[in-house]
Write a protein that holds these residues in place. Structure first.
Motif, PDB file in Angstrom:
ATOM      1  N   LEU A  26       0.833  -1.207   0.000  1.00 17.06           N
ATOM      2  CA  LEU A  26       0.000   0.000   0.000  1.00 17.06           C
ATOM      3  C   LEU A  26       0.866   1.256   0.000  1.00 17.06           C
ATOM      4  N   ALA A  27       1.933   1.247   0.800  1.00 21.66           N
ATOM      5  CA  ALA A  27       2.841   2.392   0.834  1.00 21.66           C
ATOM      6  C   ALA A  27       3.487   2.613  -0.525  1.00 21.66           C
ATOM      7  N   GLN A  28       3.879   1.512  -1.198  1.00 21.66           N
ATOM      8  CA  GLN A  28       4.511   1.641  -2.504  1.00 21.66           C
ATOM      9  C   GLN A  28       3.537   2.157  -3.548  1.00 21.66           C
ATOM     10  N   ALA A  29       2.276   1.745  -3.444  1.00 24.11           N
ATOM     11  CA  ALA A  29       1.263   2.212  -4.392  1.00 24.11           C
ATOM     12  C   ALA A  29       1.087   3.716  -4.296  1.00 24.11           C
ATOM     13  N   LEU A  30       1.031   4.248  -3.087  1.00 25.42           N
ATOM     14  CA  LEU A  30       0.890   5.699  -2.918  1.00 25.42           C
ATOM     15  C   LEU A  30       2.150   6.425  -3.354  1.00 25.42           C
ATOM     16  N   ALA A  31       3.321   5.872  -3.023  1.00 32.67           N
ATOM     17  CA  ALA A  31       4.579   6.494  -3.424  1.00 32.67           C
ATOM     18  C   ALA A  31       4.685   6.594  -4.935  1.00 32.67           C
ATOM     19  N   ASP A  32       4.273   5.552  -5.644  1.00 33.98           N
ATOM     20  CA  ASP A  32       4.323   5.561  -7.110  1.00 33.98           C
ATOM     21  C   ASP A  32       3.348   6.567  -7.691  1.00 33.98           C
ATOM     22  N   ALA A  33       2.132   6.594  -7.122  1.00 33.36           N
ATOM     23  CA  ALA A  33       1.109   7.486  -7.672  1.00 33.36           C
ATOM     24  C   ALA A  33       1.420   8.954  -7.423  1.00 33.36           C
ATOM     25  N   ALA A  34       2.000   9.240  -6.248  1.00 31.10           N
ATOM     26  CA  ALA A  34       2.253  10.644  -5.889  1.00 31.10           C
ATOM     27  C   ALA A  34       3.687  11.065  -6.143  1.00 31.10           C
ATOM     28  N   HIS A  35       4.537  10.139  -6.622  1.00 28.74           N
ATOM     29  CA  HIS A  35       5.942  10.436  -6.913  1.00 28.74           C
ATOM     30  C   HIS A  35       6.657  10.995  -5.670  1.00 28.74           C
ATOM     31  N   GLY A  36       6.548  10.269  -4.569  1.00 26.64           N
ATOM     32  CA  GLY A  36       7.173  10.691  -3.320  1.00 26.64           C
ATOM     33  C   GLY A  36       7.533   9.502  -2.461  1.00 26.64           C
ATOM     34  N   ALA A  37       7.746   9.747  -1.187  1.00 25.94           N
ATOM     35  CA  ALA A  37       8.036   8.688  -0.218  1.00 25.94           C
ATOM     36  C   ALA A  37       6.855   8.572   0.740  1.00 25.94           C
ATOM     37  N   VAL A  38       6.595   7.352   1.206  1.00 31.31           N
ATOM     38  CA  VAL A  38       5.450   7.111   2.078  1.00 31.31           C
ATOM     39  C   VAL A  38       5.907   6.352   3.315  1.00 31.31           C
ATOM     40  N   LEU A  39       5.418   6.800   4.452  1.00 31.83           N
ATOM     41  CA  LEU A  39       5.723   6.168   5.727  1.00 31.83           C
ATOM     42  C   LEU A  39       4.410   5.823   6.424  1.00 31.83           C
ATOM     43  N   ILE A  40       4.262   4.568   6.826  1.00 33.43           N
ATOM     44  CA  ILE A  40       3.085   4.143   7.595  1.00 33.43           C
ATOM     45  C   ILE A  40       3.561   3.806   9.006  1.00 33.43           C
ATOM     46  N   GLU A  41       2.925   4.452   9.996  1.00 33.83           N
ATOM     47  CA  GLU A  41       3.302   4.263  11.399  1.00 33.83           C
ATOM     48  C   GLU A  41       2.085   3.841  12.206  1.00 33.83           C
ATOM     49  N   ASP A  42       2.350   3.209  13.365  1.00 33.24           N
ATOM     50  CA  ASP A  42       1.235   2.784  14.210  1.00 33.24           C
ATOM     51  C   ASP A  42       0.795   3.925  15.116  1.00 33.24           C
ATOM     52  N   ASP A  43      -0.080   3.623  16.088  1.00 34.20           N
ATOM     53  CA  ASP A  43      -0.638   4.677  16.930  1.00 34.20           C
ATOM     54  C   ASP A  43       0.388   5.296  17.869  1.00 34.20           C
ATOM     55  N   GLN A  44       1.541   4.651  18.055  1.00 41.30           N
ATOM     56  CA  GLN A  44       2.617   5.198  18.873  1.00 41.30           C
ATOM     57  C   GLN A  44       3.784   5.686  18.010  1.00 41.30           C
ATOM     58  N   TRP A  45       3.515   5.924  16.715  1.00 41.38           N
ATOM     59  CA  TRP A  45       4.484   6.465  15.771  1.00 41.38           C
ATOM     60  C   TRP A  45       5.681   5.535  15.563  1.00 41.38           C
ATOM     61  N   ARG A  46       5.404   4.234  15.616  1.00 45.74           N
ATOM     62  CA  ARG A  46       6.448   3.258  15.302  1.00 45.74           C
ATOM     63  C   ARG A  46       6.301   2.816  13.858  1.00 45.74           C
ATOM     64  N   ASN A  47       7.433   2.618  13.187  1.00 49.28           N
ATOM     65  CA  ASN A  47       7.443   2.331  11.752  1.00 49.28           C
ATOM     66  C   ASN A  47       6.815   0.978  11.438  1.00 49.28           C
ATOM     67  N   LEU A  48       5.851   0.990  10.510  1.00 51.02           N
ATOM     68  CA  LEU A  48       5.227  -0.248  10.038  1.00 51.02           C
ATOM     69  C   LEU A  48       5.624  -0.570   8.601  1.00 51.02           C
ATOM     70  N   ALA A  49       5.788   0.465   7.774  1.00 45.94           N
ATOM     71  CA  ALA A  49       6.152   0.249   6.363  1.00 45.94           C
ATOM     72  C   ALA A  49       6.672   1.561   5.786  1.00 45.94           C
ATOM     73  N   VAL A  50       7.591   1.446   4.832  1.00 47.66           N
ATOM     74  CA  VAL A  50       8.113   2.618   4.145  1.00 47.66           C
ATOM     75  C   VAL A  50       8.350   2.268   2.684  1.00 47.66           C
ATOM     76  N   ALA A  51       8.106   3.219   1.812  1.00 50.74           N
ATOM     77  CA  ALA A  51       8.328   3.005   0.373  1.00 50.74           C
ATOM     78  C   ALA A  51       8.569   4.365  -0.276  1.00 50.74           C
ATOM     79  N   GLN A  52       9.243   4.379  -1.433  1.00 55.69           N
ATOM     80  CA  GLN A  52       9.439   5.648  -2.122  1.00 55.69           C
ATOM     81  C   GLN A  52       9.723   5.429  -3.598  1.00 55.69           C
ATOM     82  N   SER A  53       9.419   6.478  -4.354  1.00 63.05           N
ATOM     83  CA  SER A  53       9.745   6.473  -5.776  1.00 63.05           C
ATOM     84  C   SER A  53      11.110   7.136  -5.945  1.00 63.05           C
ATOM     85  N   ARG A  54      11.596   7.188  -7.141  1.00 66.90           N
ATOM     86  CA  ARG A  54      12.926   7.744  -7.376  1.00 66.90           C
ATOM     87  C   ARG A  54      12.964   9.248  -7.110  1.00 66.90           C
ATOM     88  N   GLY A  55      14.129   9.693  -6.593  1.00 67.34           N
ATOM     89  CA  GLY A  55      14.362  11.132  -6.472  1.00 67.34           C
ATOM     90  C   GLY A  55      13.851  11.780  -5.201  1.00 67.34           C
TER      91      GLY A  55
END
Length: 398
Positions: A26-55
């Motif tokens: 899901l993070a990669q899908a948003l990163a590709d569509a918006a041409h950016g990086a995406v971070l998904i965190e839980d309710d305590q701001w702990r990293n769950l997933a990260v993805a990004q497009s080039r640049g």
């Protein structure tokens, strides 16, 4: 992001959830569509997933310090312009069942250019689908965690092994102990108050386990040993400073309980935090951070303690001195008692003990450092005088 790209993102996200693709996809899908990086965190701001497009380049490890709950509530995105030319959009994941128990997590989009108007809709879309995926993965875990915290704070366990076993079943790993704190956030909705306090305490690993029904937010700090209390105190002080702006609150006050090494005594520490909050507001006013351990005899009188409580108070106050005297063959406790008995007259104390007055000054400085008190402060004097009186009465009776 165009309308067509948003529609394609929705279709791709739905397919990922249906096929069990997970948060990373899901993070990669948003990163590709918006041409950016995406971070998904839980309710305590702990990293769950990260993805990004080039640049996109390097992005922050968390969006916690920029998130503004008042702007991020009810599914709306929070916006921020970060350092190094980064822009960010953050949307909260809906809580399981929409029961108002706070966000289940957060989806943040980072971009080197200002996000297009439809990007916010894309972030909200992915936040919704990520919420579904997280809820399905947890299989009712949010409810289990809430039930666990309710039972824990009610003091329902008497066996540490059973407590840890039930915590693991709810997906929680418990520390050696908890330090309890209560924040009174005036003028902010309960959910917003909780989000703001949780955000402010995240760097110190503080958690706000339950949704508040009023402006009082319960917090727990994980403890390994007594020295961790100072870190919790600093985090609480920062929260009292920062939360009014985060939650649009009039003021914030905090009470912190005493340190107890046993995980089963966390509820007791929390109750002490409530007393510290009440007394701190009366003694020091709004905006104060009050430790139960610093209240001395005030806390004892407020609780209406019995004989054992008074004896325990005196022991806790004077034990460092008696231990130091025993180890170093000194007379600090005797010096303190005499100093108070003769009206804090250093010259007379020196004459009675047959020492130079500089020796008395040195001993008084030692006492202040060992007990971590100010012998000229009325509050500290009251506690020490009361402890000495209790100690003397006990000695006479035994």
């Amino acid at each position: 992001m165009t309308a067509e790209e948003l529609a394609e993102l929705g279709e791709r996200a739905a397919g990922i959830v249906a096929g069990g693709g997970g948060l990373k996809a899901l993070a990669q899908a948003l990163a590709d569509a918006a041409h950016g990086a995406v971070l998904i965190e839980d309710d305590q701001w702990r990293n769950l997933a990260v993805a990004q497009s080039r640049g996109t380049g390097t992005v922050p490890a968390s969006f916690a310090q920029w998130y503004k709950p008042a702007k991020g509530a009810n599914g709306r995105t929070a916006r921020a312009a970060l350092d190094q030319g980064l822009h960010a959009l953050c949307a909260p994941l809906p809580s399981a069942g929409g029961d108002g128990d706070g966000p289940a997590g957060y989806v943040t989009l980072f971009s080197r250019t200002k996000p297009a108007a439809l990007a916010a809709a894309g972030v909200r879309l992915v936040a919704s689908t990520a919420g579904i995926e997280l809820s399905r993965r947890g299989a009712g875990r949010p409810q289990a965690r809430r039930a666990f915290w309710e039972r824990y704070l009610a003091g329902e366990w008497s066996d540490p092994a059973s407590l840890k076993e039930d915590a693991a079943a709810a997906g929680l790993a418990l520390p050696a102990a908890f330090l309890g704190a209560v924040f009174d956030v005036e003028g902010a909705p309960p959910g917003v108050a909780r989000d703001a306090v949780a955000q402010a305490l995240a760097p110190a690993d503080g958690v706000c386990p339950l949704a508040p029904t009023s402006g009082q937010v319960v917090a727990l700090f994980p403890m390994r040993h007594a020295s961790d209390v100072s870190r919790a105190r600093q985090a609480a002080t920062n929260a009292v400073r920062d939360v009014p702006a985060l939650a649009a609150a009039r003021s914030v006050s905090c009470g912190i309980g005493a340190y107890h090494a046993d995980i089963l005594e966390g509820p007791q520490s929390l109750e002490e935090g409530r007393r510290a909050l009440a007394l701190g507001r009366r003694l020091y006013g709004r905006g104060s951070v009050t430790l139960y351990a610093d209240l001395g005899v005030y806390a004892l009188l407020h609780a209406g303690g019995g004989r054992e409580a008074f004896l325990g108070f005196a022991e806790a106050q004077l034990a460092p001195l008696t231990q130091y005297d025993r180890k170093h063959k000194t007379e600090l406790l005797k010096t303190l008692r005499l100093y108070f008995d003769i009206g804090e007259n250093v010259k007379e104390a020196a004459e009675r003990l047959s020492v130079h007055r500089h020796t008395i000054f040195y001993r008084l400085n030692q006492i202040s450092q060992i007990l971590k008190v100010d012998l000229h402060a009325p509050k500290d004097q009251l506690s020490l005088r009361a402890a000495l009186a209790i100690w003397l009465m006990e000695r006479e009776e035994t």
